[in-house]
Design a protein around this motif. Structure first.
Motif, PDB file in Angstrom:
ATOM      1  N   LYS A 136       5.541   6.191  -7.206  1.00  0.00           N
ATOM      2  CA  LYS A 136       4.687   5.794  -6.078  1.00  0.00           C
ATOM      3  C   LYS A 136       5.301   4.697  -5.218  1.00  0.00           C
ATOM      4  O   LYS A 136       4.752   4.333  -4.202  1.00  0.00           O
ATOM      5  CB  LYS A 136       3.317   5.333  -6.583  1.00  0.00           C
ATOM      6  N   LYS A 137       6.404   4.134  -5.662  1.00  0.00           N
ATOM      7  CA  LYS A 137       7.066   3.014  -4.964  1.00  0.00           C
ATOM      8  C   LYS A 137       6.156   1.789  -4.952  1.00  0.00           C
ATOM      9  O   LYS A 137       5.448   1.551  -5.900  1.00  0.00           O
ATOM     10  CB  LYS A 137       7.491   3.423  -3.551  1.00  0.00           C
ATOM     11  N   TYR A 138       6.141   0.996  -3.860  1.00  0.00           N
ATOM     12  CA  TYR A 138       5.281  -0.184  -3.781  1.00  0.00           C
ATOM     13  C   TYR A 138       3.825   0.238  -3.638  1.00  0.00           C
ATOM     14  O   TYR A 138       3.512   1.212  -2.965  1.00  0.00           O
ATOM     15  CB  TYR A 138       5.647  -1.067  -2.581  1.00  0.00           C
ATOM     16  N   ASN A 139       2.925  -0.542  -4.249  1.00  0.00           N
ATOM     17  CA  ASN A 139       1.496  -0.258  -4.133  1.00  0.00           C
ATOM     18  C   ASN A 139       0.817  -1.311  -3.250  1.00  0.00           C
ATOM     19  O   ASN A 139       1.461  -2.230  -2.747  1.00  0.00           O
ATOM     20  CB  ASN A 139       0.842  -0.156  -5.518  1.00  0.00           C
ATOM     21  N   ILE A 140      -0.495  -1.174  -3.068  1.00  0.00           N
ATOM     22  CA  ILE A 140      -1.257  -2.094  -2.217  1.00  0.00           C
ATOM     23  C   ILE A 140      -1.198  -3.525  -2.765  1.00  0.00           C
ATOM     24  O   ILE A 140      -1.124  -4.481  -1.995  1.00  0.00           O
ATOM     25  CB  ILE A 140      -2.728  -1.627  -2.092  1.00  0.00           C
TER      26      ILE A 140
END
Length: 175
Positions: free
Chosen positions: A88-92
């Motif tokens: 997902k790579k970077y998240n919120i």
């Protein structure tokens, strides 16, 4: 009759989503629908992938150096903090802690003699939540703490205790 919970929540009937509220079934609004969809996927908002993926973390790195002695941030540290995943790579959550972001931030009002008088209002936006917290803490100290000199002794005092700012002492804000 007992109906088992399904895997594809929220449930819809004729294009509208519903949820149980005690013994009643009620239609949900758009915000609640979004929350139910995330819950159905076993996700929280901060776990969603961030749209912007070119994030920097100099503020977080400085905080980690100071508090944990970590010299520099790499992907493994970001994974350990659950800010990054290979799929997902970077998240919120990463976006919230990034040096620059698009979140509204913190809006601070410094009141006068009562809640109807605002002496100063400042917004801290589009920056790391860690930096926002530090700026609000500094503002608190500037506005509510002072030094009292008696003879040769200088003592720090405040209108409220230091624990007021951390939220650990709920009574301190009561008159």
């Amino acid at each position: 009759m007992h109906v088992q919970k399904g895997v594809y929540t929220p449930y819809r009937y004729k294009g509208k989503a519903y949820k149980r509220n005690d013994t009643a079934t009620i239609e949900v609004d758009d915000l609640e629908l979004s929350r139910l969809i995330l819950a159905g996927q076993h996700l929280e908002f901060e776990e969603l992938p961030a749209q912007k993926q070119d994030l920097s973390f100099l503020t977080l790195e400085s905080f980690l150096k100071e508090s944990l002695g970590i010299n520099s941030i790499d992907r493994n540290i970001l994974k350990s903090l659950e800010l990054y995943s290979d799929d997902k790579k970077y998240n919120i959550a990463a976006k919230i802690l990034a040096d620059k972001n698009t979140f509204p931030g913190i809006d601070v009002a410094i009141f006068g003699n009562d809640e109807n008088m605002i002496r100063r209002r400042i917004s801290f936006t589009n920056q790391s939540a860690l930096l926002q917290y530090d700026q609000v803490a500094k503002l608190y100290k500037d506005q509510y703490q002072y030094e009292n000199i008696t003879g040769f002794v200088r003592k720090k005092k405040g209108k409220h205790s230091g624990s007021c700012f951390s939220g650990s002492d709920r009574k301190c804000l009561d008159p």
